[in-house]
Design a protein around this motif. Structure first.
Motif, PDB file in Angstrom:
ATOM      1  N   LEU A 197     -12.719  -4.600   7.488  1.00 51.30           N
ATOM      2  CA  LEU A 197     -12.258  -3.166   7.249  1.00 51.30           C
ATOM      3  C   LEU A 197     -13.031  -2.030   8.271  1.00 51.30           C
ATOM      4  O   LEU A 197     -14.211  -2.477   8.764  1.00 51.30           O
ATOM      5  CB  LEU A 197     -12.635  -2.938   5.800  1.00 51.30           C
ATOM      6  CG  LEU A 197     -12.696  -1.568   5.148  1.00 51.30           C
ATOM      7  CD1 LEU A 197     -11.111  -1.492   5.151  1.00 51.30           C
ATOM      8  CD2 LEU A 197     -13.391  -1.599   3.717  1.00 51.30           C
ATOM      9  N   ASP A 198     -12.469  -1.020   8.331  1.00 48.11           N
ATOM     10  CA  ASP A 198     -13.045   0.004   9.534  1.00 48.11           C
ATOM     11  C   ASP A 198     -13.036   1.198   8.654  1.00 48.11           C
ATOM     12  O   ASP A 198     -12.429   2.081   9.092  1.00 48.11           O
ATOM     13  CB  ASP A 198     -12.423  -0.024  10.744  1.00 48.11           C
ATOM     14  CG  ASP A 198     -13.324   0.639  11.726  1.00 48.11           C
ATOM     15  OD1 ASP A 198     -14.524   1.177  11.595  1.00 48.11           O
ATOM     16  OD2 ASP A 198     -12.533   1.112  12.639  1.00 48.11           O
ATOM     17  N   GLY A 199     -14.319   1.529   7.871  1.00 49.13           N
ATOM     18  CA  GLY A 199     -14.367   2.798   7.197  1.00 49.13           C
ATOM     19  C   GLY A 199     -13.880   2.595   5.862  1.00 49.13           C
ATOM     20  O   GLY A 199     -13.201   1.524   5.415  1.00 49.13           O
ATOM     21  N   ASP A 200     -13.762   3.987   4.968  1.00 52.31           N
ATOM     22  CA  ASP A 200     -13.357   3.981   3.757  1.00 52.31           C
ATOM     23  C   ASP A 200     -11.830   3.974   3.829  1.00 52.31           C
ATOM     24  O   ASP A 200     -11.110   4.268   4.802  1.00 52.31           O
ATOM     25  CB  ASP A 200     -13.697   5.253   3.182  1.00 52.31           C
ATOM     26  CG  ASP A 200     -15.334   5.103   2.850  1.00 52.31           C
ATOM     27  OD1 ASP A 200     -15.804   3.987   3.126  1.00 52.31           O
ATOM     28  OD2 ASP A 200     -15.798   6.305   2.836  1.00 52.31           O
ATOM     29  N   ARG A 201     -11.270   3.395   2.739  1.00 52.73           N
ATOM     30  CA  ARG A 201      -9.607   3.430   2.560  1.00 52.73           C
ATOM     31  C   ARG A 201      -9.200   3.230   1.115  1.00 52.73           C
ATOM     32  O   ARG A 201      -9.820   3.083   0.317  1.00 52.73           O
ATOM     33  CB  ARG A 201      -9.194   2.089   3.358  1.00 52.73           C
ATOM     34  CG  ARG A 201      -7.593   1.922   3.404  1.00 52.73           C
ATOM     35  CD  ARG A 201      -7.269   0.724   4.150  1.00 52.73           C
ATOM     36  NE  ARG A 201      -5.917   0.665   4.079  1.00 52.73           N
ATOM     37  CZ  ARG A 201      -5.301  -0.213   4.689  1.00 52.73           C
ATOM     38  NH1 ARG A 201      -5.810  -1.229   5.749  1.00 52.73           N
ATOM     39  NH2 ARG A 201      -3.802  -0.333   4.551  1.00 52.73           N
ATOM     40  N   GLU A 202      -8.064   3.813   0.857  1.00 46.17           N
ATOM     41  CA  GLU A 202      -7.350   3.711  -0.358  1.00 46.17           C
ATOM     42  C   GLU A 202      -6.039   2.960  -0.530  1.00 46.17           C
ATOM     43  O   GLU A 202      -5.409   2.776   0.511  1.00 46.17           O
ATOM     44  CB  GLU A 202      -6.910   5.244  -0.824  1.00 46.17           C
ATOM     45  CG  GLU A 202      -8.165   6.317  -0.905  1.00 46.17           C
ATOM     46  CD  GLU A 202      -7.563   7.494  -1.475  1.00 46.17           C
ATOM     47  OE1 GLU A 202      -6.208   7.678  -1.682  1.00 46.17           O
ATOM     48  OE2 GLU A 202      -8.584   8.624  -1.527  1.00 46.17           O
ATOM     49  N   ALA A 203      -5.893   2.346  -1.559  1.00 45.68           N
ATOM     50  CA  ALA A 203      -4.900   1.606  -1.715  1.00 45.68           C
ATOM     51  C   ALA A 203      -4.431   1.689  -3.360  1.00 45.68           C
ATOM     52  O   ALA A 203      -5.293   2.233  -3.924  1.00 45.68           O
ATOM     53  CB  ALA A 203      -5.278   0.055  -1.492  1.00 45.68           C
ATOM     54  N   ASP A 204      -3.631   0.947  -3.669  1.00 40.42           N
ATOM     55  CA  ASP A 204      -3.131   0.822  -5.029  1.00 40.42           C
ATOM     56  C   ASP A 204      -3.933  -0.312  -5.799  1.00 40.42           C
ATOM     57  O   ASP A 204      -4.164  -0.277  -6.947  1.00 40.42           O
ATOM     58  CB  ASP A 204      -1.593   0.729  -5.456  1.00 40.42           C
ATOM     59  CG  ASP A 204      -0.955   1.666  -4.641  1.00 40.42           C
ATOM     60  OD1 ASP A 204      -1.281   3.078  -4.963  1.00 40.42           O
ATOM     61  OD2 ASP A 204       0.240   1.583  -3.787  1.00 40.42           O
ATOM     62  N   VAL A 205      -3.880  -1.386  -5.141  1.00 39.63           N
ATOM     63  CA  VAL A 205      -4.739  -2.661  -5.554  1.00 39.63           C
ATOM     64  C   VAL A 205      -5.704  -3.063  -4.291  1.00 39.63           C
ATOM     65  O   VAL A 205      -5.192  -3.483  -3.315  1.00 39.63           O
ATOM     66  CB  VAL A 205      -3.768  -3.790  -5.941  1.00 39.63           C
ATOM     67  CG1 VAL A 205      -4.597  -4.861  -6.516  1.00 39.63           C
ATOM     68  CG2 VAL A 205      -2.845  -3.015  -7.214  1.00 39.63           C
ATOM     69  N   ALA A 206      -7.032  -3.207  -4.625  1.00 41.66           N
ATOM     70  CA  ALA A 206      -7.971  -3.802  -3.676  1.00 41.66           C
ATOM     71  C   ALA A 206      -8.441  -5.132  -4.449  1.00 41.66           C
ATOM     72  O   ALA A 206      -8.869  -5.122  -5.487  1.00 41.66           O
ATOM     73  CB  ALA A 206      -9.081  -2.696  -3.689  1.00 41.66           C
ATOM     74  N   ILE A 207      -8.193  -6.240  -3.514  1.00 43.91           N
ATOM     75  CA  ILE A 207      -8.611  -7.516  -3.778  1.00 43.91           C
ATOM     76  C   ILE A 207      -9.756  -8.128  -3.099  1.00 43.91           C
ATOM     77  O   ILE A 207      -9.919  -7.967  -1.859  1.00 43.91           O
ATOM     78  CB  ILE A 207      -7.267  -8.606  -3.880  1.00 43.91           C
ATOM     79  CG1 ILE A 207      -6.374  -8.250  -4.815  1.00 43.91           C
ATOM     80  CG2 ILE A 207      -7.890  -9.999  -4.141  1.00 43.91           C
ATOM     81  CD1 ILE A 207      -5.209  -8.766  -4.379  1.00 43.91           C
ATOM     82  N   ALA A 208     -10.930  -8.444  -3.985  1.00 41.16           N
ATOM     83  CA  ALA A 208     -12.013  -9.003  -3.209  1.00 41.16           C
ATOM     84  C   ALA A 208     -11.912 -10.661  -3.480  1.00 41.16           C
ATOM     85  O   ALA A 208     -12.021 -11.093  -4.398  1.00 41.16           O
ATOM     86  CB  ALA A 208     -13.378  -8.752  -3.917  1.00 41.16           C
ATOM     87  N   GLY A 209     -11.759 -11.304  -1.987  1.00 39.78           N
ATOM     88  CA  GLY A 209     -11.620 -12.613  -1.908  1.00 39.78           C
ATOM     89  C   GLY A 209     -10.244 -12.981  -1.284  1.00 39.78           C
ATOM     90  O   GLY A 209      -9.380 -12.881  -1.942  1.00 39.78           O
ATOM     91  N   GLY A 210     -10.177 -13.874  -0.286  1.00 38.31           N
ATOM     92  CA  GLY A 210      -8.843 -14.014   0.422  1.00 38.31           C
ATOM     93  C   GLY A 210      -8.768 -15.604   0.288  1.00 38.31           C
ATOM     94  O   GLY A 210      -8.242 -16.153   1.105  1.00 38.31           O
ATOM     95  N   GLY A 211      -9.205 -16.097  -1.079  1.00 38.23           N
ATOM     96  CA  GLY A 211      -8.665 -17.522  -1.231  1.00 38.23           C
ATOM     97  C   GLY A 211      -7.340 -17.413  -2.295  1.00 38.23           C
ATOM     98  O   GLY A 211      -6.760 -16.623  -2.286  1.00 38.23           O
TER      99      GLY A 211
END
Length: 423
Positions: free
Chosen positions: A20-34
């Motif tokens: 990630l390179d700076g702040d960003r907006e999304a509809d769904v943000a997920i912590a964890g790529g498993g």
């Protein structure tokens, strides 16, 4: 070893996606790529293609348990159906069992449909009884099979009977998680690797490289949850270790069985688990490594020589061989205080985990459930008893360290007592 497991190393060098390179907006943000985070992203992207979904991971997709596990996509749940029935009622308990059993097939269906070649083979699971105490335990299970049928599936030494279930598939876990990451990217999901999550709260995931803001955020960190601010006592990171042999010759497999790549264990209390890989190795693991004070997770904890030697000795005891060991590795898994996995959504924050080592299939079910919850859909999945369950937090230290390690030691001692009784 250039990576944390044989599975990951067998895929060659890992090329990380940009952070990630700076702040960003999304509809769904997920912590964890498993598995949990990626299955959630997959089912959301399939159901609502317009949804802006961003996944972040501290290392890379599959670095944690999803790339290190035993490769059992099983219908197992760490809480028994009888215990679920007492708490939630027999109907809810049976629904939970059916949903997990169906999930084994769902994993096979999706991987085939999406072209994810993860060596999926639904041969079931055989739990062997190899002494009279284990045999008495096995006879109480509805899946009990006699010695002949058990040996026909896994011809280990001294088999007296066993318990068989068709609801398990062997697979290559790193092929699954890496293939799933590529699949969700094709569906429009953005993945940022090398992006460590520092804090999760309503509407945002704060990382060391910027803040993700979203209407819904999802915590999918499993064994690494304790490292997140405010979550140290939610899930205890307990280590499971594995070994894998060099490819074994055809004459061994003619004797040992596992012709359908059945996964195997036995009726001891301290968990062991194994599979025949697609390239004819034995991949074998178990518990027994200590829990570390303060829920610490460190790379050096992945390697415990005494546990690796115990695993090798167990393979020798099971199959009468002294196999050449190609790889040794380990990693943390998440255990809730009541051993009850959960999935849920409250105040815009979704979560799933605490699988107690049975997460390969359960994470798929959790991903489908989170997708329904985020999209506001009432379904059979959102009515399951693990939805919005909250486990009691683990005790503060030193009680947590003393209790967990005492439990591990007691389990090993009970197995030793069973062996002495059978001698």
């Amino acid at each position: 070893m250039s990576s944390p497991s044989f599975w990951l190393d067998s895929l060659g060098p890992i090329e990380r996606r940009p952070p990630l390179d700076g702040d960003r907006e999304a509809d769904v943000a997920i912590a964890g790529g498993g598995y949990t985070g990626l299955w959630t992203a997959y089912y959301l992207a399939k159901a609502a293609p317009q949804t802006r979904i961003v996944v972040v991971d501290a290392e890379y997709c599959g670095f944690g348990a999803s790339g290190r596990n035993g490769g059992w996509a099983s219908g197992l749940f760490p809480v028994s159906e009888a215990r679920l029935s007492r708490r939630f009622g027999p109907g809810a308990a049976a629904a939970m069992t059916r949903a997990l059993e169906d999930t084994v097939d769902e994993v096979g269906r999706v991987t085939a449909a999406e072209g994810i070649d993860c060596d999926y083979a639904k041969g079931g699971v055989i739990s062997l009884a190899r002494n009279p105490v284990q045999l008495r335990r096995a006879r109480r299970d509805p899946g009990f099979v006699d010695a002949g049928e058990a040996r026909a599936r896994c011809a280990a030494e001294g088999v007296l009977g066993g318990v068989y279930s068709e609801h398990c598939a062997a697979l290559h876990p790193a092929k699954l998680v890496r293939g799933l990451a590529e699949t969700v990217e094709r569906l429009g999901v953005t993945i940022h690797e090398g992006t460590r999550v520092e804090q999760i709260k309503t509407g945002q995931i704060k990382t060391g490289r910027g803040t993700l803001r979203a209407a819904h955020v999802v915590r999918a960190l499993e064994g690494y949850t304790a490292g997140l601010a405010g979550h140290r006592r939610d899930l205890a990171p307990v280590y499971s270790l594995m070994i894998v042999t060099e490819p074994l010759p055809a004459e061994f497999w003619q004797r040992a069985g596992l012709a359908r790549r059945e996964t195997f264990t036995d009726e001891r209390r301290l968990v062991i688990y194994g599979q025949r890989t697609a390239d004819d190795r034995l991949a074998f693991g178990g518990r027994g490594a200590p829990y570390h004070f303060g829920s610490r997770v460190r790379p050096k904890y992945d390697l415990v020589p005494g546990v690796f030697e115990a695993l090798r000795a167990t393979l020798t005891d099971l199959f009468g061989i002294d196999p050449p060991i190609a790889y040794r590795w380990g990693g943390p898994l998440g255990i809730p205080r009541d051993w009850m996995p959960s999935v849920g959504l409250r105040d815009g924050i979704g979560w799933a985990g605490g699988y107690v080592g049975d997460g390969v299939a359960a994470a798929n079910l959790a991903g489908r459930t989170l997708a329904d919850l985020i999209l506001g859909r009432d379904s059979d999945l959102t009515a399951l008893p693990w939805v919005n369950h909250r486990s009691r937090r683990w005790e503060p230290e030193p009680a947590r360290w003393l209790g967990i390690n005492a439990g591990l030691r007691a389990t090993a001692l009970l197995d030793a007592l069973d062996r002495r009784r059978a001698a």
